[in-house]
Design a protein around this motif. Sequence first.
Motif, mmCIF file in Angstrom:
data_model
loop_
_atom_site.group_PDB
_atom_site.id
_atom_site.type_symbol
_atom_site.label_atom_id
_atom_site.label_comp_id
_atom_site.label_asym_id
_atom_site.label_seq_id
_atom_site.Cartn_x
_atom_site.Cartn_y
_atom_site.Cartn_z
ATOM 1 N N LEU A 1 0.855 -1.169 0.000
ATOM 2 C CA LEU A 1 0.000 0.000 0.000
ATOM 3 C C LEU A 1 0.897 1.227 0.000
ATOM 4 O O LEU A 1 1.903 1.264 0.705
ATOM 5 C CB LEU A 1 -0.891 0.039 1.239
ATOM 6 N N VAL A 2 0.544 2.221 -0.793
ATOM 7 C CA VAL A 2 1.243 3.499 -0.750
ATOM 8 C C VAL A 2 0.478 4.351 0.256
ATOM 9 O O VAL A 2 -0.687 4.677 0.051
ATOM 10 C CB VAL A 2 1.282 4.172 -2.133
ATOM 11 N N THR A 3 1.117 4.683 1.361
ATOM 12 C CA THR A 3 0.400 5.265 2.496
ATOM 13 C C THR A 3 0.531 6.779 2.617
ATOM 14 O O THR A 3 0.115 7.362 3.616
ATOM 15 C CB THR A 3 0.894 4.628 3.813
ATOM 16 N N GLY A 4 1.126 7.424 1.644
ATOM 17 C CA GLY A 4 1.246 8.872 1.706
ATOM 18 C C GLY A 4 1.361 9.449 0.313
ATOM 19 O O GLY A 4 1.233 8.750 -0.694
ATOM 20 N N THR A 5 1.595 10.746 0.231
ATOM 21 C CA THR A 5 1.818 11.412 -1.042
ATOM 22 C C THR A 5 3.311 11.680 -1.187
ATOM 23 O O THR A 5 4.018 11.888 -0.190
ATOM 24 C CB THR A 5 1.051 12.736 -1.114
ATOM 25 N N PRO A 6 3.810 11.697 -2.414
ATOM 26 C CA PRO A 6 5.252 11.917 -2.611
ATOM 27 C C PRO A 6 5.701 13.277 -2.096
ATOM 28 O O PRO A 6 4.978 14.277 -2.168
ATOM 29 C CB PRO A 6 5.407 11.839 -4.140
ATOM 30 N N ARG A 7 6.893 13.300 -1.552
ATOM 31 C CA ARG A 7 7.537 14.533 -1.133
ATOM 32 C C ARG A 7 8.829 14.671 -1.934
ATOM 33 O O ARG A 7 9.420 13.669 -2.367
ATOM 34 C CB ARG A 7 7.815 14.521 0.361
ATOM 35 N N THR A 8 9.264 15.899 -2.139
ATOM 36 C CA THR A 8 10.430 16.127 -2.986
ATOM 37 C C THR A 8 11.416 17.090 -2.342
ATOM 38 O O THR A 8 11.087 17.837 -1.416
ATOM 39 C CB THR A 8 10.011 16.705 -4.355
ATOM 40 N N SER A 9 12.635 17.057 -2.873
ATOM 41 C CA SER A 9 13.683 17.972 -2.424
ATOM 42 C C SER A 9 14.681 18.129 -3.558
ATOM 43 O O SER A 9 14.954 17.178 -4.294
ATOM 44 C CB SER A 9 14.385 17.414 -1.185
ATOM 45 N N THR A 10 15.200 19.331 -3.714
ATOM 46 C CA THR A 10 16.268 19.549 -4.689
ATOM 47 C C THR A 10 17.596 19.576 -3.952
ATOM 48 O O THR A 10 17.674 19.967 -2.789
ATOM 49 C CB THR A 10 16.072 20.869 -5.446
ATOM 50 N N GLY A 11 18.635 19.176 -4.640
ATOM 51 C CA GLY A 11 19.940 19.078 -3.999
ATOM 52 C C GLY A 11 20.028 17.816 -3.165
ATOM 53 O O GLY A 11 19.047 17.106 -2.960
ATOM 54 N N GLY A 12 21.223 17.546 -2.684
ATOM 55 C CA GLY A 12 21.438 16.294 -1.970
ATOM 56 C C GLY A 12 20.991 16.295 -0.527
ATOM 57 O O GLY A 12 20.753 15.253 0.049
ATOM 58 N N GLY A 13 20.910 17.454 0.082
ATOM 59 C CA GLY A 13 20.550 17.479 1.489
ATOM 60 C C GLY A 13 21.770 17.292 2.361
ATOM 61 O O GLY A 13 22.786 16.745 1.935
ATOM 62 N N PRO A 14 21.696 17.729 3.611
ATOM 63 C CA PRO A 14 22.858 17.659 4.499
ATOM 64 C C PRO A 14 23.100 16.257 5.041
ATOM 65 O O PRO A 14 22.166 15.491 5.255
ATOM 66 C CB PRO A 14 22.482 18.619 5.634
ATOM 67 N N SER A 15 24.367 15.943 5.262
ATOM 68 C CA SER A 15 24.721 14.690 5.913
ATOM 69 C C SER A 15 24.562 14.858 7.422
ATOM 70 O O SER A 15 24.619 15.968 7.946
ATOM 71 C CB SER A 15 26.163 14.333 5.568
ATOM 72 N N ASP A 16 24.331 13.762 8.129
ATOM 73 C CA ASP A 16 24.140 13.814 9.578
ATOM 74 C C ASP A 16 25.502 13.946 10.273
ATOM 75 O O ASP A 16 26.292 13.002 10.284
ATOM 76 C CB ASP A 16 23.433 12.544 10.041
ATOM 77 N N PRO A 17 25.794 15.104 10.885
ATOM 78 C CA PRO A 17 27.118 15.309 11.490
ATOM 79 C C PRO A 17 27.336 14.524 12.778
ATOM 80 O O PRO A 17 28.471 14.428 13.258
ATOM 81 C CB PRO A 17 27.135 16.819 11.767
ATOM 82 N N ASP A 18 26.254 13.954 13.345
ATOM 83 C CA ASP A 18 26.380 13.236 14.605
ATOM 84 C C ASP A 18 26.823 11.788 14.431
ATOM 85 O O ASP A 18 27.099 11.100 15.414
ATOM 86 C CB ASP A 18 25.050 13.255 15.370
ATOM 87 N N VAL A 19 26.886 11.326 13.192
ATOM 88 C CA VAL A 19 27.281 9.938 12.945
ATOM 89 C C VAL A 19 28.795 9.799 13.050
ATOM 90 O O VAL A 19 29.556 10.600 12.512
ATOM 91 C CB VAL A 19 26.795 9.467 11.561
#
Length: 257
Positions: free
Chosen positions: A72-90
């Motif tokens: 089942l597809v349970t939501g609507t698609p969401r989008t983003s441009t660019g790669g997004g930030p990496s998690d600095p806490d890892v």
Amino acid sequence: MSFNRGRSLSSAACAGAVTVLVAGCSSAAGDAAARSAESSDPSTTASASVQPLTAAELAAALPSNGSLPGYLVTGTPRTSTGGGPSDPDVRPEACRPLWDARSGVSVTSVARAWVAITPSGFAPPTEVLTFAGYGPDRADAYVGSLDKALDACPSLSFVSRNGDRTTADVERVASPGAVGDATVSFRVHWTVDLDGFESDTFALITTVRAGAATVTAMSDISVGSRLSTSKKNAFIPKPDLVMLKSQADALREAQAR
């Protein structure tokens, strides 16, 4: 789910030259020939000319409810441009690409689109499908970065929602089969103690490259730590070859338009 979007050197010029110049001409001729061959290679030409899928095109390629057998597809698609930030806490830093992939982030992508899905059956895991588009040769490099991180990271640590640093084990999962152009799959496991109740979380992340795009399927499930090993294994997410192939095909179709 699916992304579409000579010269020859004169031998006479070398004939009267001294030995070192002859060698130079020969080398230049070889370089020119190599460049000519490279420019006529269809795979090189295609890679250089491909236009990354936009966020809207990626979202349009995602499955809609009723189009993904067994889910089942349970939501609507969401989008983003660019790669997004990496998690600095890892930690270590070399392991960040793995944790980012669990969050659907690929820092080198041009655009992303994602949607939540739920497999049918008892106690389904939380699952998200993410499509990402890349510039020339970047998708292949991204999958390679995941593969490299897996070699370097038998474990990693992250900061949980309550602010505690949690250590997770990382395990490479054998390729589910011939899916797309390249596939990397791994599992992350950690234990949480909440007021005396311990639970184990298992996350399965599988990334498949299809041309200049990738599909990443992320599944999370938590079970009581007191369950037997056999019962835990029954809940642990496994790669779905049929679903992954269908989404890689969808990305290919989108790139061919």
